[in-house]
Design a protein around this motif. Structure first.
Motif, PDB file in Angstrom:
ATOM      1  N   MET A   1       0.834  -1.177   0.000  1.00 12.93           N
ATOM      2  CA  MET A   1       0.000   0.000   0.000  1.00 12.93           C
ATOM      3  C   MET A   1       0.878   1.239   0.000  1.00 12.93           C
ATOM      4  O   MET A   1       1.789   1.356   0.790  1.00 12.93           O
ATOM      5  N   ASN A   2       0.524   2.153  -0.867  1.00 15.83           N
ATOM      6  CA  ASN A   2       1.298   3.380  -0.888  1.00 15.83           C
ATOM      7  C   ASN A   2       0.656   4.428   0.025  1.00 15.83           C
ATOM      8  O   ASN A   2      -0.414   4.225   0.591  1.00 15.83           O
ATOM      9  N   ARG A   3       1.298   5.536   0.139  1.00 14.57           N
ATOM     10  CA  ARG A   3       0.879   6.598   1.052  1.00 14.57           C
ATOM     11  C   ARG A   3      -0.490   7.176   0.676  1.00 14.57           C
ATOM     12  O   ARG A   3      -1.314   7.458   1.528  1.00 14.57           O
ATOM     13  N   LYS A   4      -0.748   7.321  -0.622  1.00 12.79           N
ATOM     14  CA  LYS A   4      -2.012   7.886  -1.085  1.00 12.79           C
ATOM     15  C   LYS A   4      -3.190   6.980  -0.722  1.00 12.79           C
ATOM     16  O   LYS A   4      -4.238   7.441  -0.285  1.00 12.79           O
ATOM     17  N   SER A   5      -3.017   5.675  -0.875  1.00  7.90           N
ATOM     18  CA  SER A   5      -4.080   4.722  -0.543  1.00  7.90           C
ATOM     19  C   SER A   5      -4.406   4.748   0.947  1.00  7.90           C
ATOM     20  O   SER A   5      -5.565   4.652   1.357  1.00  7.90           O
ATOM     21  N   VAL A   6      -3.391   4.886   1.786  1.00  6.53           N
ATOM     22  CA  VAL A   6      -3.597   4.935   3.232  1.00  6.53           C
ATOM     23  C   VAL A   6      -4.382   6.192   3.608  1.00  6.53           C
ATOM     24  O   VAL A   6      -5.295   6.148   4.437  1.00  6.53           O
ATOM     25  N   ARG A   7      -4.047   7.330   2.999  1.00  3.12           N
ATOM     26  CA  ARG A   7      -4.743   8.583   3.300  1.00  3.12           C
ATOM     27  C   ARG A   7      -6.207   8.513   2.848  1.00  3.12           C
ATOM     28  O   ARG A   7      -7.103   8.965   3.565  1.00  3.12           O
TER      29      ARG A   7
END
Length: 154
Positions: free
Chosen positions: A1-7
Motif C-alpha cells: 500500500m502506498n501513502r495515497k491509498s492509506v490517506r
C-alpha cells in the motif's frame, strides 16, 4: 500500500465514523423536538390567538377555526394514536385526527386535490404548535402518498 491509498482509506473511515455518529444523533434531536411540541400543549384562548396571529398562513390553512378546547382534543388524539395506528401505514388515526377539526380537514382536502407538493406545502405551513402537523410529518413516505390519495378523492 502506498501513502495515497492509506490517506484515502483513513479519510473514508473518518467520514463513515462521523456519519455513523452524527446521523442517529440528529434523528434523536428531531424526534425529541417533534414529540415535545405535540405532547406539552395546554394553552388559553388568548395564547392560541397570539399563536395564530404569528403564523400568516393560519387564515388559509384551516388553523384559524381551531379553539383551545379543540386543540386540546387534537393533542389528546395525537398522543393516543402515537405509536399505535399512525405509524406502519394505517391512516385511520390521521384521518380521524383531521376530521376533529373541520377547518383543517377542509384545508387538507383542498391541498390534496392540488397534488402532493401542494399538500406538503400545506403541512409545512401549519404552525409548530399544531399536533396535526407533527402527526402527518411522522408518517412514512408511502403512507403519506396514501393519505394524499384518500384526501384527494373526497
Amino acid at each position: 500500500m502506498n501513502r495515497k491509498s492509506v490517506r484515502i482509506a483513513a479519510a473514508t473511515a473518518m467520514a463513515a465514523i462521523s456519519l455513523g455518529v452524527a446521523i442517529p444523533a440528529a434523528n434523536a434531536v428531531e424526534a425529541h423536538r417533534n414529540t415535545a411540541s405535540v405532547s406539552t400543549l395546554a394553552i388559553s384562548e388568548a395564547q392560541l390567538a397570539a399563536l395564530k396571529a404569528a403564523n400568516p398562513r393560519s387564515a388559509t390553512n384551516g388553523e384559524a377555526s381551531i379553539s383551545a378546547a379543540e386543540l386540546a382534543a387534537l393533542t389528546a388524539a395525537a398522543n393516543a394514536g402515537e405509536g399505535q395506528q399512525m405509524f406502519g401505514g394505517k391512516l385511520d388515526a390521521i384521518i380521524a385526527l383531521l376530521k376533529k377539526s373541520p377547518g383543517l380537514f377542509k384545508g387538507a382536502v383542498n391541498a390534496a386535490k392540488k397534488g402532493a407538493n401542494s399538500f406538503k406545502d400545506w403541512v409545512d405551513g401549519l404552525s409548530d404548535w399544531n399536533p396535526v402537523k407533527w402527526a402527518i410529518k411522522a408518517l412514512p413516505g408511502e403512507a403519506m402518498v396514501e393519505l394524499v390519495r384518500y384526501l384527494s378523492g373526497m
